[in-house]
Enzyme design. Structure first.
Site, PDB file in Angstrom:
ATOM      1  N   GLY A 150       8.367   1.701  -0.046  1.00 20.31           N
ATOM      2  CA  GLY A 150       6.972   1.615  -0.441  1.00 20.31           C
ATOM      3  C   GLY A 150       6.136   2.656   0.284  1.00 20.31           C
ATOM      4  O   GLY A 150       6.552   3.230   1.286  1.00 20.31           O
ATOM      5  N   CYS A 151       4.937   2.884  -0.221  1.00 23.33           N
ATOM      6  CA  CYS A 151       4.071   3.918   0.361  1.00 23.33           C
ATOM      7  C   CYS A 151       3.563   3.515   1.750  1.00 23.33           C
ATOM      8  O   CYS A 151       3.723   4.278   2.715  1.00 23.33           O
ATOM      9  CB  CYS A 151       2.912   4.218  -0.572  1.00 23.33           C
ATOM     10  SG  CYS A 151       2.000   2.764  -1.154  1.00 23.33           S
ATOM     11  N   TYR A 152       2.996   2.329   1.866  1.00 22.11           N
ATOM     12  CA  TYR A 152       2.543   1.876   3.184  1.00 22.11           C
ATOM     13  C   TYR A 152       3.699   1.808   4.188  1.00 22.11           C
ATOM     14  O   TYR A 152       3.554   2.259   5.335  1.00 22.11           O
ATOM     15  CB  TYR A 152       1.888   0.497   3.079  1.00 22.11           C
ATOM     16  CG  TYR A 152       0.472   0.475   2.565  1.00 22.11           C
ATOM     17  CD1 TYR A 152      -0.524   1.284   3.108  1.00 22.11           C
ATOM     18  CD2 TYR A 152       0.103  -0.401   1.536  1.00 22.11           C
ATOM     19  CE1 TYR A 152      -1.831   1.237   2.641  1.00 22.11           C
ATOM     20  CE2 TYR A 152      -1.208  -0.458   1.064  1.00 22.11           C
ATOM     21  CZ  TYR A 152      -2.167   0.364   1.617  1.00 22.11           C
ATOM     22  OH  TYR A 152      -3.455   0.309   1.164  1.00 22.11           O
TER      23      TYR A 152
END
Length: 347
Positions: A150-152
């Site tokens: 995921g990005c986070y």
């Protein structure tokens, strides 16, 4: 060597970014523009930036047909989709790089709790490799199924990992403050993401319940060699792209600012896409926009005995499509930077 690539979910933000990157890749050819919503429509009618660049029509999401034609399939799809269709036939025919969370978390019960859906192919979770390239490169090389992070979690893990790996912080005090542009919520029409709802506003969301929390905890636990539990609070800011991570933790006794900065230099000295900024420089989203770079830098607060760990990156590129292409390069033994030597866009 030409890698034949298919994209399922090509008309979302991450899918379109995959198209942009793969079109610039010397060793890749896109053979399938999958989109459930736009079957038989020209891709360039959906994204006008592709006018006279992509003439292909969008196709459906038949993975069993695609796996016989492609060397690699990218699934930029909602949570639960790939888990509902993947099987041994697909994995025996081609590589799969999944941009959803379906195979990121090793404990199926944790996945089902945080995502609120039943996992329909848990038999493949154990073999799936978490595709954070800088930390799992060797495992990725031989994988059939890669769980693109995921990005986070990508930005958080890379910003914090050197501290937990060296044992320099008390992980029980770890707090992550995160901010993201609106593209992180996807391209679907949702009232909270309308212009008037987002413009001139900043808000926290998913407080204590954001589904990237267990992913970050799991990856930092591997780096620390012990369980890590933390507070993660994301915020929505009125910009298109970008993630900024500001994380806080207490330093253990005897850890100096020189030791802290050296830990980052040691961790990332060989990593092209992770840029350790000069001491005292704070990462900014504008200096990574449109690129696969992650800028990181720590700052020690000697007055409080804490360290502030900072990171910035483009959530669609390194946070999704760019990292997926980086994973593809590793899988097929290519230069990891192929198709990704993108100078950040400014202004």
């Amino acid at each position: 060597m030409v890698i034949k690539a298919g994209i399922i979910g090509s008309t979302g933000y991450a899918g379109q970014e995959l198209v942009r990157l793969l079109l610039q890749h010397k060793e890749a050819e896109i053979i399938w523009y999958g989109s459930k919503s736009y079957v038989d429509e020209k891709f360039s009618r959906v994204f006008g930036n592709m006018f006279q660049i992509v003439e292909n029509l969008c196709q459906g999401d038949d993975l069993h047909t695609l796996c016989r034609e492609a060397d690699v399939i990218f699934t930029a799809t909602p949570q639960g989709y790939l888990a509902s269709v993947i099987d041994e036939e697909i994995l025996s025919q081609c590589k799969v790089i999944d941009l959803s969370a379906d195979f990121r978390i090793k404990d199926v019960a944790v996945y089902e709790k945080w995502y609120g859906i039943q996992h329909k192919s848990s038999q493949f979770i154990e073999e799936a490799v978490y595709g954070l390239c800088e930390l799992n490169r060797e495992k990725i090389r031989g994988a059939r199924l890669v769980a693109n992070p995921g990005c986070y979690p990508t930005c958080s893990t890379l910003a914090i990992a050197p501290m937990v790996r060296e044992g320099y912080i008390d992980t029980k005090t770890l707090v992550i403050d995160a901010k993201s542009g609106t593209s992180g919520a996807g391209r679907g029409a949702k009232v909270p993401n309308l212009y008037c709802e987002v413009n001139e506003n900043i808000k926290a969301y998913g407080v204590t319940s954001h589904r990237h929390t267990p992913e970050i905890e799991e990856q930092l636990s591997y780096a620390a060699g012990e369980p890590v539990m933390l507070n993660f609070t994301p915020h929505l800011v009125p910009m298109n792209r970008g993630i900024l991570i500001t994380a806080y933790a207490n330093l253990k006794p005897g850890v100096t600012k020189e030791m802290v900065y050296d830990a980052y230099q040691k961790a990332y000295k060989e990593e092209y896409f992770v840029r350790v900024l000069e001491e005292g420089t704070c990462p900014e989203t504008r200096w990574v926009e449109g690129s696969n770079f992650v800028d990181v830098c720590p700052k020690v607060d000697e007055r409080t005995g804490r360290v502030i760990m900072m990171g910035a990156m483009d959530n669609i590129t390194k946070g999704a499509a760019g990292q997926a292409v980086q994973n593809m390069n590793i899988l097929f033994g290519l230069d990891e930077t192929e198709g990704l030597r993108l100078v950040p866009v400014f202004p």
